[in-house]
Design a protein around this motif. Structure first.
Motif, short mmCIF file in Angstrom:
data_model
loop_
_atom_site.label_atom_id
_atom_site.label_comp_id
_atom_site.label_asym_id
_atom_site.label_seq_id
_atom_site.Cartn_x
_atom_site.Cartn_y
_atom_site.Cartn_z
N ARG A 157 -15.45 -21.65 -78.63
CA ARG A 157 -14.59 -22.19 -77.58
C ARG A 157 -13.72 -23.29 -78.18
O ARG A 157 -14.18 -24.16 -78.91
CB ARG A 157 -15.42 -22.75 -76.42
CG ARG A 157 -14.56 -23.22 -75.26
CD ARG A 157 -15.38 -23.66 -74.06
NE ARG A 157 -15.92 -22.55 -73.33
CZ ARG A 157 -15.23 -21.82 -72.45
NH1 ARG A 157 -13.96 -22.09 -72.23
NH2 ARG A 157 -15.79 -20.83 -71.81
N ARG A 158 -12.44 -23.25 -77.86
CA ARG A 158 -11.50 -24.28 -78.32
C ARG A 158 -11.67 -25.54 -77.48
O ARG A 158 -11.96 -25.47 -76.28
CB ARG A 158 -10.06 -23.81 -78.16
CG ARG A 158 -9.66 -22.69 -79.07
CD ARG A 158 -8.19 -22.34 -78.82
NE ARG A 158 -7.81 -21.14 -79.51
CZ ARG A 158 -7.31 -21.08 -80.72
NH1 ARG A 158 -7.15 -22.19 -81.41
NH2 ARG A 158 -6.98 -19.94 -81.27
N ILE A 174 -3.79 -6.88 -68.96
CA ILE A 174 -3.99 -7.02 -70.40
C ILE A 174 -3.41 -8.36 -70.88
O ILE A 174 -4.04 -9.09 -71.65
CB ILE A 174 -3.35 -5.84 -71.15
CG1 ILE A 174 -4.13 -4.57 -70.88
CG2 ILE A 174 -3.27 -6.12 -72.65
CD1 ILE A 174 -3.42 -3.30 -71.32
N LYS A 175 -2.21 -8.69 -70.42
CA LYS A 175 -1.59 -9.97 -70.82
C LYS A 175 -2.40 -11.16 -70.34
O LYS A 175 -2.57 -12.14 -71.08
CB LYS A 175 -0.16 -10.05 -70.28
CG LYS A 175 0.79 -9.09 -70.95
CD LYS A 175 2.15 -9.14 -70.27
CE LYS A 175 3.07 -8.06 -70.78
NZ LYS A 175 4.35 -8.05 -70.07
N SER A 216 -4.18 -13.67 -72.92
CA SER A 216 -3.71 -15.07 -72.85
C SER A 216 -4.90 -16.01 -72.69
O SER A 216 -4.98 -17.05 -73.35
CB SER A 216 -2.76 -15.26 -71.67
OG SER A 216 -1.59 -14.52 -71.88
N HIS A 217 -5.83 -15.66 -71.82
CA HIS A 217 -7.01 -16.50 -71.61
C HIS A 217 -7.86 -16.57 -72.88
O HIS A 217 -8.27 -17.66 -73.30
CB HIS A 217 -7.85 -15.94 -70.44
CG HIS A 217 -9.13 -16.69 -70.25
ND1 HIS A 217 -9.19 -17.89 -69.58
CD2 HIS A 217 -10.39 -16.41 -70.65
CE1 HIS A 217 -10.44 -18.32 -69.58
NE2 HIS A 217 -11.18 -17.44 -70.23
N LEU A 218 -8.12 -15.42 -73.50
CA LEU A 218 -8.96 -15.40 -74.69
C LEU A 218 -8.33 -16.18 -75.85
O LEU A 218 -9.00 -16.98 -76.51
CB LEU A 218 -9.23 -13.95 -75.13
CG LEU A 218 -10.16 -13.14 -74.24
CD1 LEU A 218 -10.21 -11.69 -74.70
CD2 LEU A 218 -11.55 -13.74 -74.20
N LEU A 219 -7.04 -15.96 -76.09
CA LEU A 219 -6.39 -16.62 -77.22
C LEU A 219 -6.21 -18.11 -77.00
O LEU A 219 -6.20 -18.89 -77.96
CB LEU A 219 -5.05 -15.94 -77.53
CG LEU A 219 -5.18 -14.49 -78.02
CD1 LEU A 219 -3.80 -13.85 -78.12
CD2 LEU A 219 -5.92 -14.42 -79.34
#
Length: 120
Positions: free
Chosen positions: A114-115, A73-74, A78-81
């Protein structure tokens, strides 16, 4: 007469986290979202003993996958945020507490972009 605390051979014993995590004698306001109920000083989850919060089970047969599930979950969040800007487009979803695995009722729409990451 049979002892009510002993399950006969072949019978199934189960517990429902959706039920147990809403016990009025354990949790104050069990139907409202309140993550602070687990914080130091309140710790409502310990009111009925060591395993009153049973989402991952307890005792000698606790879920061995719990630490790995939290790690996954972390890593995913982390990847998404880090890589995406997320915006909730639909109304905030209502929880479906009656499902086998607690989820949401209906669909949720999220807009994402996407950032542009800056590498050092």
């Amino acid at each position: 007469m049979m002892d009510p605390l002993i399950s006969p051979k072949g019978h199934i014993v189960a517990t429902s986290p959706a039920f147990a995590n809403r016990l009025l004698h354990v949790f104050k306001n069990p139907y409202s979202y309140d993550p602070d109920r687990f914080s130091p000083g309140r710790e409502e989850d310990k009111a009925a003993g060591a395993f009153s919060y049973i989402s991952f089970g307890g005792g000698s047969h606790g879920c061995l996958g719990e630490p790995f599930a939290y790690l996954q979950i972390k890593a995913i969040w982390s990847h998404l945020l880090r890589n995406f800007e997320l915006e909730l487009v639909s109304p905030f979803p209502e929880m479906d507490w009656n499902a086998m695995v607690v989820g949401i009722k209906g669909n949720v729409m999220v807009r994402y972009k996407r950032r542009q990451l800056v590498l050092d």
